[in-house]
Design a protein around this motif. Structure first.
Motif, PDB file in Angstrom:
ATOM      1  N   VAL A 106       0.877  -1.138   0.074  1.00  0.00           N
ATOM      2  CA  VAL A 106      -0.042   0.234  -0.094  1.00  0.00           C
ATOM      3  C   VAL A 106       0.850   1.241   0.106  1.00  0.00           C
ATOM      4  CG1 VAL A 106      -1.972   1.275   1.228  1.00  0.00           C
ATOM      5  CG2 VAL A 106      -1.925  -1.066   1.225  1.00  0.00           C
ATOM      6  N   HIS A 107       1.879   1.351   0.952  1.00  0.00           N
ATOM      7  CA  HIS A 107       2.727   2.476   0.965  1.00  0.00           C
ATOM      8  C   HIS A 107       4.213   2.062   0.908  1.00  0.00           C
ATOM      9  CE1 HIS A 107      -0.898   4.026   2.941  1.00  0.00           C
ATOM     10  NE2 HIS A 107      -0.952   4.987   2.035  1.00  0.00           N
ATOM     11  N   GLY A 108       4.591   0.834   0.892  1.00  0.00           N
ATOM     12  CA  GLY A 108       5.770   0.343   0.632  1.00  0.00           C
ATOM     13  C   GLY A 108       6.603   0.025   1.805  1.00  0.00           C
ATOM     14  N   SER A 109       6.241  -0.033   3.096  1.00  0.00           N
ATOM     15  CA  SER A 109       7.100  -0.325   4.316  1.00  0.00           C
ATOM     16  C   SER A 109       7.302  -1.697   4.091  1.00  0.00           C
ATOM     17  CB  SER A 109       6.122  -0.287   5.690  1.00  0.00           C
ATOM     18  OG  SER A 109       5.489   1.050   5.671  1.00  0.00           O
ATOM     19  N   THR A 110       8.688  -2.214   4.776  1.00  0.00           N
ATOM     20  CA  THR A 110       9.159  -3.379   4.633  1.00  0.00           C
ATOM     21  C   THR A 110       9.629  -3.801   5.835  1.00  0.00           C
ATOM     22  OG1 THR A 110      11.257  -2.478   4.065  1.00  0.00           O
ATOM     23  CG2 THR A 110      10.003  -3.083   2.079  1.00  0.00           C
ATOM     24  N   TYR A 111       9.558  -5.197   6.097  1.00  0.00           N
ATOM     25  CA  TYR A 111       9.886  -5.773   7.546  1.00  0.00           C
ATOM     26  C   TYR A 111      10.971  -6.942   7.150  1.00  0.00           C
ATOM     27  CZ  TYR A 111       5.733  -3.017   8.719  1.00  0.00           C
ATOM     28  OH  TYR A 111       4.792  -2.193   8.887  1.00  0.00           O
ATOM     29  N   ASP A 112      11.587  -7.363   7.990  1.00  0.00           N
ATOM     30  CA  ASP A 112      12.593  -8.727   8.069  1.00  0.00           C
ATOM     31  C   ASP A 112      11.468  -9.807   8.365  1.00  0.00           C
ATOM     32  OD1 ASP A 112      14.180 -10.868   9.603  1.00  0.00           O
ATOM     33  OD2 ASP A 112      15.679  -9.709   8.578  1.00  0.00           O
ATOM     34  N   ALA A 113      11.479 -10.779   7.417  1.00  0.00           N
ATOM     35  CA  ALA A 113      11.005 -11.976   7.639  1.00  0.00           C
ATOM     36  C   ALA A 113      11.039 -12.784   8.767  1.00  0.00           C
ATOM     37  CB  ALA A 113      10.951 -12.946   6.207  1.00  0.00           C
ATOM     38  N   ALA A 114      12.449 -12.845   9.231  1.00  0.00           N
ATOM     39  CA  ALA A 114      12.828 -13.560  10.523  1.00  0.00           C
ATOM     40  C   ALA A 114      12.497 -12.900  11.676  1.00  0.00           C
ATOM     41  CB  ALA A 114      14.236 -13.710  10.108  1.00  0.00           C
ATOM     42  N   THR A 115      12.495 -11.593  11.778  1.00  0.00           N
ATOM     43  CA  THR A 115      12.192 -11.103  13.029  1.00  0.00           C
ATOM     44  C   THR A 115      11.012  -9.930  13.348  1.00  0.00           C
ATOM     45  OG1 THR A 115      13.536  -9.190  12.496  1.00  0.00           O
ATOM     46  CG2 THR A 115      14.825 -10.844  13.440  1.00  0.00           C
ATOM     47  N   GLY A 116      10.283  -9.547  11.934  1.00  0.00           N
ATOM     48  CA  GLY A 116       9.207  -8.713  11.880  1.00  0.00           C
ATOM     49  C   GLY A 116       9.764  -7.478  12.314  1.00  0.00           C
ATOM     50  N   ALA A 117      10.969  -7.126  12.419  1.00  0.00           N
ATOM     51  CA  ALA A 117      11.678  -5.684  12.580  1.00  0.00           C
ATOM     52  C   ALA A 117      11.396  -4.877  11.385  1.00  0.00           C
ATOM     53  CB  ALA A 117      13.039  -5.862  12.996  1.00  0.00           C
ATOM     54  N   VAL A 118      11.090  -3.548  11.368  1.00  0.00           N
ATOM     55  CA  VAL A 118      11.073  -2.529  10.294  1.00  0.00           C
ATOM     56  C   VAL A 118      12.419  -2.484   9.820  1.00  0.00           C
ATOM     57  CG1 VAL A 118      10.518  -0.248   9.702  1.00  0.00           C
ATOM     58  CG2 VAL A 118       8.985  -1.296  11.480  1.00  0.00           C
ATOM     59  N   THR A 119      12.308  -2.706   8.381  1.00  0.00           N
ATOM     60  CA  THR A 119      13.378  -2.558   7.423  1.00  0.00           C
ATOM     61  C   THR A 119      13.426  -1.289   6.704  1.00  0.00           C
ATOM     62  OG1 THR A 119      12.873  -4.245   5.958  1.00  0.00           O
ATOM     63  CG2 THR A 119      14.287  -4.817   7.594  1.00  0.00           C
ATOM     64  N   GLY A 120      12.130  -0.823   6.264  1.00  0.00           N
ATOM     65  CA  GLY A 120      12.110   0.347   5.502  1.00  0.00           C
ATOM     66  C   GLY A 120      10.863   1.134   5.799  1.00  0.00           C
ATOM     67  N   PRO A 121      10.677   2.562   5.568  1.00  0.00           N
ATOM     68  CA  PRO A 121       9.627   3.432   5.775  1.00  0.00           C
ATOM     69  C   PRO A 121       8.542   3.247   4.753  1.00  0.00           C
ATOM     70  CG  PRO A 121      11.337   4.516   4.987  1.00  0.00           C
ATOM     71  CD  PRO A 121      11.983   3.236   5.240  1.00  0.00           C
TER      72      PRO A 121
END
Length: 144
Positions: A106-121
């Protein structure tokens, strides 16, 4: 309707008044810029309830169960993780998992698939998708 007959946003908002503007912004998700689910936890279902088969989850990828608001990933072979699928930016469900990244298209946010941590705004840095408890039972992934 012709272009010169349409009211501009300023006129519409003036007509709404202060309370109407606040309500309009809230309805559009534009008030705070954040998600109301940032601290929430996801529930996959009743303990033991089947969510997916292990064969459905590719290594480095995953699936999004939008009806349950859960994303299940397999960062490395045999290691399955689950998180809330609600993006920390505005609460839309994330939409894909590939190459080790969970993405909200929707807006491009990204997350690490192993931890769920935000990797991109635009999801807030330092944020993390809430973990969801799952377990592998044979060739099934079930709610824990």
């Amino acid at each position: 309707m012709s272009e010169d007959l349409r009211p501009d946003r300023r006129i519409v908002f003036q007509g709404l008044g202060a309370l109407g503007v606040a309500a309009a912004l809230a309805a559009c998700g534009g008030g705070s810029g954040g998600s109301s689910n940032a601290g929430s936890t996801a529930t996959a279902g009743k303990a033991g309830e089947k969510l997916a088969s292990t064969a459905e989850i590719p290594v480095g990828g995953g699936i999004v169960l939008t009806d349950r608001h859960v994303v299940i990933t397999q960062p490395t072979k045999g290691d399955f993780k689950a998180f809330s699928s609600k993006c920390l930016h505005q609460g839309f469900d994330v939409s894909e998992v590939k190459d080790g990244t969970i993405t909200c298209t929707v807006h491009g946010s990204t997350y690490d698939a192993a931890t769920g941590a935000v990797t991109g705004p635009p999801a807030p840095s330092g944020g993390k998708l809430p973990a969801v408890k799952i377990k592998v039972d044979g060739d099934s992934i079930v709610a824990a």
